[in-house]
Write a protein that holds these residues in place. Sequence first.
Motif, PDB file in Angstrom:
ATOM      1  N   LEU A  33       0.825  -1.199   0.000  1.00  0.00           N
ATOM      2  CA  LEU A  33       0.000   0.000   0.000  1.00  0.00           C
ATOM      3  C   LEU A  33       0.864   1.255   0.000  1.00  0.00           C
ATOM      4  CD1 LEU A  33      -2.778   1.301   0.096  1.00  0.00           C
ATOM      5  CD2 LEU A  33      -2.743   1.071   2.594  1.00  0.00           C
ATOM      6  N   THR A  34       1.977   1.217   0.716  1.00  0.00           N
ATOM      7  CA  THR A  34       2.905   2.352   0.714  1.00  0.00           C
ATOM      8  C   THR A  34       3.466   2.573  -0.682  1.00  0.00           C
ATOM      9  OG1 THR A  34       3.516   1.952   3.023  1.00  0.00           O
ATOM     10  CG2 THR A  34       5.032   3.278   1.703  1.00  0.00           C
ATOM     11  N   PHE A  35       3.813   1.488  -1.378  1.00  0.00           N
ATOM     12  CA  PHE A  35       4.308   1.606  -2.744  1.00  0.00           C
ATOM     13  C   PHE A  35       3.237   2.211  -3.657  1.00  0.00           C
ATOM     14  CE2 PHE A  35       6.866  -2.506  -1.800  1.00  0.00           C
ATOM     15  CZ  PHE A  35       7.742  -1.786  -1.004  1.00  0.00           C
ATOM     16  N   ALA A  36       2.001   1.769  -3.475  1.00  0.00           N
ATOM     17  CA  ALA A  36       0.903   2.295  -4.289  1.00  0.00           C
ATOM     18  C   ALA A  36       0.766   3.801  -4.089  1.00  0.00           C
ATOM     19  CB  ALA A  36      -0.401   1.590  -3.920  1.00  0.00           C
ATOM     20  N   ASN A  37       0.840   4.238  -2.844  1.00  0.00           N
ATOM     21  CA  ASN A  37       0.718   5.659  -2.537  1.00  0.00           C
ATOM     22  C   ASN A  37       1.861   6.452  -3.166  1.00  0.00           C
ATOM     23  OD1 ASN A  37       1.094   8.198  -0.836  1.00  0.00           O
ATOM     24  ND2 ASN A  37      -0.847   7.436  -0.051  1.00  0.00           N
ATOM     25  N   GLY A  38       3.081   5.940  -3.015  1.00  0.00           N
ATOM     26  CA  GLY A  38       4.243   6.649  -3.547  1.00  0.00           C
ATOM     27  C   GLY A  38       4.222   6.765  -5.053  1.00  0.00           C
ATOM     28  N   LEU A  39       3.898   5.677  -5.753  1.00  0.00           N
ATOM     29  CA  LEU A  39       3.909   5.701  -7.212  1.00  0.00           C
ATOM     30  C   LEU A  39       2.724   6.476  -7.768  1.00  0.00           C
ATOM     31  CD1 LEU A  39       5.110   2.085  -8.074  1.00  0.00           C
ATOM     32  CD2 LEU A  39       6.453   4.161  -7.745  1.00  0.00           C
ATOM     33  N   ALA A  40       1.608   6.467  -7.032  1.00  0.00           N
ATOM     34  CA  ALA A  40       0.463   7.271  -7.456  1.00  0.00           C
ATOM     35  C   ALA A  40       0.821   8.747  -7.458  1.00  0.00           C
ATOM     36  CB  ALA A  40      -0.724   7.015  -6.535  1.00  0.00           C
ATOM     37  N   GLN A  41       1.625   9.170  -6.491  1.00  0.00           N
ATOM     38  CA  GLN A  41       2.048  10.566  -6.434  1.00  0.00           C
ATOM     39  C   GLN A  41       2.942  10.936  -7.615  1.00  0.00           C
ATOM     40  OE1 GLN A  41       3.210  12.193  -2.538  1.00  0.00           O
ATOM     41  NE2 GLN A  41       2.465  10.300  -1.624  1.00  0.00           N
ATOM     42  N   ALA A  42       3.572   9.925  -8.225  1.00  0.00           N
ATOM     43  CA  ALA A  42       4.406  10.170  -9.402  1.00  0.00           C
ATOM     44  C   ALA A  42       3.597  10.102 -10.688  1.00  0.00           C
ATOM     45  CB  ALA A  42       5.546   9.160  -9.454  1.00  0.00           C
ATOM     46  N   GLY A  43       2.270   9.941 -10.553  1.00  0.00           N
ATOM     47  CA  GLY A  43       1.390   9.960 -11.712  1.00  0.00           C
ATOM     48  C   GLY A  43       0.921   8.619 -12.206  1.00  0.00           C
ATOM     49  N   GLN A 234       7.954   4.123   3.739  1.00  0.00           N
ATOM     50  CA  GLN A 234       8.086   5.118   2.680  1.00  0.00           C
ATOM     51  C   GLN A 234       9.536   5.311   2.238  1.00  0.00           C
ATOM     52  OE1 GLN A 234       6.784   5.647   5.687  1.00  0.00           O
ATOM     53  NE2 GLN A 234       7.456   7.587   6.610  1.00  0.00           N
ATOM     54  N   GLU A 235      10.482   4.834   3.058  1.00  0.00           N
ATOM     55  CA  GLU A 235      11.885   4.973   2.688  1.00  0.00           C
ATOM     56  C   GLU A 235      12.287   4.005   1.575  1.00  0.00           C
ATOM     57  OE1 GLU A 235      14.357   6.631   6.362  1.00  0.00           O
ATOM     58  OE2 GLU A 235      13.255   4.806   6.928  1.00  0.00           O
ATOM     59  N   LEU A 236      11.373   3.126   1.199  1.00  0.00           N
ATOM     60  CA  LEU A 236      11.614   2.232   0.061  1.00  0.00           C
ATOM     61  C   LEU A 236      11.078   2.817  -1.243  1.00  0.00           C
ATOM     62  CD1 LEU A 236      10.504  -1.116   1.748  1.00  0.00           C
ATOM     63  CD2 LEU A 236      12.853  -0.454   1.223  1.00  0.00           C
ATOM     64  N   CYS A 237      10.240   3.843  -1.134  1.00  0.00           N
ATOM     65  CA  CYS A 237       9.548   4.349  -2.321  1.00  0.00           C
ATOM     66  C   CYS A 237      10.495   4.973  -3.338  1.00  0.00           C
ATOM     67  CB  CYS A 237       8.467   5.354  -1.912  1.00  0.00           C
ATOM     68  SG  CYS A 237       7.025   4.564  -1.160  1.00  0.00           S
ATOM     69  N   GLY A 238      11.564   5.611  -2.876  1.00  0.00           N
ATOM     70  CA  GLY A 238      12.510   6.207  -3.813  1.00  0.00           C
ATOM     71  C   GLY A 238      13.112   5.170  -4.731  1.00  0.00           C
ATOM     72  N   MET A 239      13.476   4.021  -4.173  1.00  0.00           N
ATOM     73  CA  MET A 239      14.046   2.952  -4.988  1.00  0.00           C
ATOM     74  C   MET A 239      13.018   2.407  -5.967  1.00  0.00           C
ATOM     75  SD  MET A 239      16.655   1.260  -5.836  1.00  0.00           S
ATOM     76  CE  MET A 239      17.811   1.659  -4.513  1.00  0.00           C
ATOM     77  N   LEU A 240      11.772   2.225  -5.501  1.00  0.00           N
ATOM     78  CA  LEU A 240      10.732   1.714  -6.393  1.00  0.00           C
ATOM     79  C   LEU A 240      10.436   2.706  -7.508  1.00  0.00           C
ATOM     80  CD1 LEU A 240       9.239  -1.024  -6.132  1.00  0.00           C
ATOM     81  CD2 LEU A 240      10.397  -0.342  -4.050  1.00  0.00           C
TER      82      LEU A 240
END
Length: 263
Positions: A33-43, A234-240
């Motif tokens: 879910l954290t990945f989904a949130n992070g990538l959604a913010q990138a469009g 969320q500290e994994l989102c940059g890598m994803l």
Amino acid sequence: MAALPIYENRFLDKFSLKGRTVVITGGGRGLGLTFANGLAQAGANIAVIDIAAQPSEAFSSLTYGGQYLYYQADVTNYEGLGKVITQISKDFGGIYGCIAAAGVHVDKPFLDHTPKDLDVNLNVNVKGVFYTVQHCARQMKEQSTGGSIVAIASIAAYKAPAAHSIAAYTASKYAVRGFMGQIAKELAQYQIRVNTVSPGCMQTELLQMVLDEHPERLPLFAGTCALNRIGQPQELCGMLLYLMSDLASFTVGQDFIVDGSSV
């Protein structure tokens, strides 16, 4: 010698995932879910697959302008998962990215592990990842658009954690690292980039359950890395984000450790 090419001025635009659909298994909660949130913010458009009948309330908070849909499926059900991923491709008009994040773990001493414990870990963490990647890769090949696939492995595949007793889980994550390397070689010809990410000790619901039952383990978990703390999802989102973006166009077959330096 010819001059080396350089990126155009709008370098940061290459991080944009606008209009690209990313499938995330285990995306109903936790790291997924954290990945989904992070990538959604990138469009990115997000297609979450999870075993729960309904998405969590947090999934409804994805309001960044893209398209976000939830699908119920068991990643260990090969045919059922395949139908869902085919449906996702139809619903979104194709699949660009895949993050195989669904996973489980059994925390008990090795001598107490049962055959069922081993089966559960291998079914979800190995077969589930294998099935997810295969179904998504087939869609990407059929589209002839290339894409990016990331499987979530674990630092446990490098170092036995002092605060956990997770022999079956560790075996499953070694397997993921192993077969994803082979898959990366095979899928590169289709411009499908395959990599893995190995998180260290992260503050997840599963970890919190362990700490609620064994609060005395907190120093052991925090002390596993040089930063002397537990990582935040969320500290994994940059890598994803990097691996899903065009900036990773020459990044294939690698495992990226994000663990605060615990190896």
